[in-house]
Design a protein around this motif. Structure first.
Motif, PDB file in Angstrom:
ATOM      1  N   LYS A  94     -13.770 -68.540  53.203  1.00 10.68           N
ATOM      2  CA  LYS A  94     -13.509 -69.293  51.982  1.00 10.68           C
ATOM      3  C   LYS A  94     -12.763 -68.425  50.986  1.00 10.68           C
ATOM      4  CE  LYS A  94     -17.893 -68.254  49.792  1.00 10.68           C
ATOM      5  NZ  LYS A  94     -18.762 -68.685  48.729  1.00 10.68           N
ATOM      6  N   TYR A 144     -14.317 -63.325  38.210  1.00 11.51           N
ATOM      7  CA  TYR A 144     -15.191 -64.475  37.909  1.00 11.51           C
ATOM      8  C   TYR A 144     -16.654 -64.173  38.251  1.00 11.51           C
ATOM      9  CZ  TYR A 144     -14.533 -64.948  42.924  1.00 11.51           C
ATOM     10  OH  TYR A 144     -14.485 -64.688  44.267  1.00 11.51           O
ATOM     11  N   VAL A 159     -16.796 -71.531  39.214  1.00 13.51           N
ATOM     12  CA  VAL A 159     -17.665 -72.237  38.265  1.00 13.51           C
ATOM     13  C   VAL A 159     -18.198 -71.215  37.247  1.00 13.51           C
ATOM     14  CG1 VAL A 159     -18.353 -74.174  39.759  1.00 13.51           C
ATOM     15  CG2 VAL A 159     -19.574 -72.009  39.947  1.00 13.51           C
ATOM     16  N   SER A 166     -15.696 -64.148  51.953  1.00 11.16           N
ATOM     17  CA  SER A 166     -15.061 -64.514  50.679  1.00 11.16           C
ATOM     18  C   SER A 166     -13.727 -63.777  50.584  1.00 11.16           C
ATOM     19  CB  SER A 166     -15.942 -64.096  49.513  1.00 11.16           C
ATOM     20  OG  SER A 166     -17.282 -64.436  49.770  1.00 11.16           O
ATOM     21  N   GLY A 191     -24.000 -58.095  44.958  1.00 10.47           N
ATOM     22  CA  GLY A 191     -23.124 -57.022  45.428  1.00 10.47           C
ATOM     23  C   GLY A 191     -22.617 -57.334  46.825  1.00 10.47           C
ATOM     24  N   GLU A 192     -22.257 -56.274  47.559  1.00  8.71           N
ATOM     25  CA  GLU A 192     -21.645 -56.474  48.871  1.00  8.71           C
ATOM     26  C   GLU A 192     -22.638 -56.076  49.981  1.00  8.71           C
ATOM     27  OE1 GLU A 192     -19.206 -57.944  50.345  1.00  8.71           O
ATOM     28  OE2 GLU A 192     -19.929 -57.024  52.171  1.00  8.71           O
TER      29      GLU A 192
HETATM   30  C1  SAM Z   1     -21.708 -62.853  44.510  1.00  6.23           C
HETATM   31  S1  SAM Z   1     -20.847 -62.780  46.039  1.00  6.23           S
HETATM   32  C2  SAM Z   1     -21.835 -61.658  46.971  1.00  6.23           C
HETATM   33  C3  SAM Z   1     -21.421 -61.444  48.384  1.00  6.23           C
HETATM   34  C4  SAM Z   1     -20.113 -60.743  48.647  1.00  6.23           C
HETATM   35  N1  SAM Z   1     -19.869 -59.637  47.811  1.00  6.23           N
HETATM   36  C5  SAM Z   1     -18.959 -61.725  48.635  1.00  6.23           C
HETATM   37  O1  SAM Z   1     -18.051 -61.580  47.816  1.00  6.23           O
HETATM   38  O2  SAM Z   1     -18.976 -62.629  49.476  1.00  6.23           O
HETATM   39  C6  SAM Z   1     -21.258 -64.323  46.804  1.00  6.23           C
HETATM   40  C7  SAM Z   1     -20.233 -65.401  46.650  1.00  6.23           C
HETATM   41  O3  SAM Z   1     -20.271 -65.919  45.338  1.00  6.23           O
HETATM   42  C8  SAM Z   1     -18.974 -66.295  44.975  1.00  6.23           C
HETATM   43  N2  SAM Z   1     -18.916 -66.361  43.507  1.00  6.23           N
HETATM   44  C9  SAM Z   1     -19.285 -65.406  42.620  1.00  6.23           C
HETATM   45  N3  SAM Z   1     -19.114 -65.847  41.356  1.00  6.23           N
HETATM   46  C10 SAM Z   1     -18.629 -67.106  41.440  1.00  6.23           C
HETATM   47  C11 SAM Z   1     -18.225 -68.080  40.474  1.00  6.23           C
HETATM   48  N4  SAM Z   1     -18.306 -67.841  39.174  1.00  6.23           N
HETATM   49  N5  SAM Z   1     -17.724 -69.265  40.932  1.00  6.23           N
HETATM   50  C12 SAM Z   1     -17.636 -69.526  42.265  1.00  6.23           C
HETATM   51  N6  SAM Z   1     -18.013 -68.640  43.218  1.00  6.23           N
HETATM   52  C13 SAM Z   1     -18.493 -67.443  42.815  1.00  6.23           C
HETATM   53  C14 SAM Z   1     -18.109 -65.218  45.592  1.00  6.23           C
HETATM   54  O4  SAM Z   1     -16.769 -65.610  45.766  1.00  6.23           O
HETATM   55  C15 SAM Z   1     -18.794 -65.021  46.922  1.00  6.23           C
HETATM   56  O5  SAM Z   1     -18.274 -65.923  47.868  1.00  6.23           O
END
Ligand code: SAM
Ligand code: SF4
Length: 332
Positions: free
Chosen positions: A183, A41, A214, A138, A86-87
């Motif tokens: 989460k 997603y 989303v 996450s 990214g991470e």
């Molecule tokens: C883009 S990630 C970057 C940080 C890290 N890699 C991580 O996964 O926590 C940040 C957060 O955005 C959430 N996320 C990314 N795309 C999403 C979406 N389409 N809907 C809901 N949450 C989203 C991820 O689950 C994560 O908790």
């Protein structure tokens, strides 16, 4: 016992009362758009998004320029956030960055959003000792197979739980001031797994929550993953005319570009830290015109903002600006 709660702060300021804000409430360091996962997603899984990610890490010299520039705002930043497309834990300088900001008293709080997959005992100690105040983790399922399905990554889920357990216990043993939020997303749990998710993490975090996926990014087919009318925290979306977050947030990308928003494509680049200070960008004409465009109700005519769902997916009442937009126009 961990609380079931998605919010990161106890008390939120009513935004309309404090505009124009003289110092960003939230400042985000984008540590690098490089990830070891490809969550289905997330933008990392998008093939045809048309968005160019920055395949580089935020380097130390760019970081220092930004950190020192942050000190020139009249107030302290409420929260510094380390995230990106990214991470963040892949950026080797992360503990050093937090320690530097903390030593220079830049912010009230320091938070990382991470998939926690490369967390080790040593890295946990370094982050906590550096002054991290919140780790937001996450989780992408509660089995190795689910990680493979969601993130296309081979992960030992039990290892992630062990590392998080060490992280939490290190905080408690050493009386450190760091909260842990865990989460996951609704699609990462099968029917009946919600209870198990809560049981696994209950003793090793302060808060936990199940977010909704989303439809954030172009180039991903969300039709099987979410409902357009449900926000990140499971409630209905709100059609906001004015985007609230641009009035109080600022982010720096790995190449030094400074933007107002947390997700690409970015509607406006305020400048680059190598050419201009943050405070000049914050108080400059470009940002002012962008905020005016929002308050004039023109978000839905802007080529990028009109497609962005960010203002609609959270339901913080304290952030509502639509009803007071005209009054605020006279203040900025
Ligand atoms: C883009 S990630 C970057 C940080 C890290 N890699 C991580 O996964 O926590 C940040 C957060 O955005 C959430 N996320 C990314 N795309 C999403 C979406 N389409 N809907 C809901 N949450 C989203 C991820 O689950 C994560 O908790
Ligand atoms: S771990 Fe984070 S950045 Fe990486 S693909 Fe998953 S949600 Fe996206």
């Amino acid at each position: 016992m961990a609380q079931y709660n998605g919010r990161s702060e106890q008390k939120r300021t009513r935004l309309a009362d404090v505009i124009p804000v003289n110092t960003p409430f939230v400042f985000g360091f984008f540590t690098g758009d490089i990830c070891n996962f490809k969550c289905k997603y997330c933008i990392q899984a998008s093939l045809n998004s048309g968005i160019e990610l920055q395949d580089e890490f935020l380097d130390w010299s760019t970081f220092i320029e930004v950190a020192d520039s942050l000190k020139r705002f009249p107030n302290r930043i409420k929260k510094v956030l380390f995230s990106s497309m990214g991470e963040p834990l892949l950026n080797k300088n992360l503990p050093k960055m937090i320690a530097y900001l903390n030593a220079n008293d830049v912010a009230d709080a320091y938070e990382i959003v991470t998939n926690a997959s490369v967390l080790t005992h040593e890295l946990s100690r370094q982050l906590i000792d550096a002054g991290l105040t919140r780790l937001c983790v996450s989780i992408q399922g509660i089995t190795d197979q689910k990680y493979l399905d969601i993130c296309q990554a081979k992960v030992k889920f039990a290892n992630i739980v062990d590392e998080l357990s060490y992280f939490y216990n290190y905080i408690k043993k050493n009386n450190k001031n760091c909260a842990v939020h865990i989460k996951t997303v609704d699609i990462a749990l099968d029917d009946g797994e919600e209870k198990r998710f809560k049981e696994i993490f209950d003793g090793i975090c302060d808060t936990l929550f199940i977010d909704n996926v989303v439809p954030s990014y172009p180039g991903i087919d969300y039709s099987e993953m979410c409902n357009d009318n449900i926000g990140l925290y499971g409630k209905g979306t709100i059609e906001r005319k004015v985007c609230p977050s641009v009035f109080y947030t600022l982010y720096v990308l790995p190449n030094g570009d400074v933007v107002t928003c947390c997700d690409p494509p970015y509607p406006i680049i305020l400048g680059n830290i190598k050419d201009e200070s943050l405070i000049d960008m914050w108080n400059g004409k470009r940002r002012e015109e962008f905020l005016r465009m929002q308050l004039q109700g023109n978000r839905h005519k802007h080529p990028v903002c009109q497609r962005c769902i960010q203002p609609n997916i959270t339901d913080f009442k304290e952030d509502d600006l639509d009803e007071v937009a005209e009054i605020l126009l006279k203040k900025i």
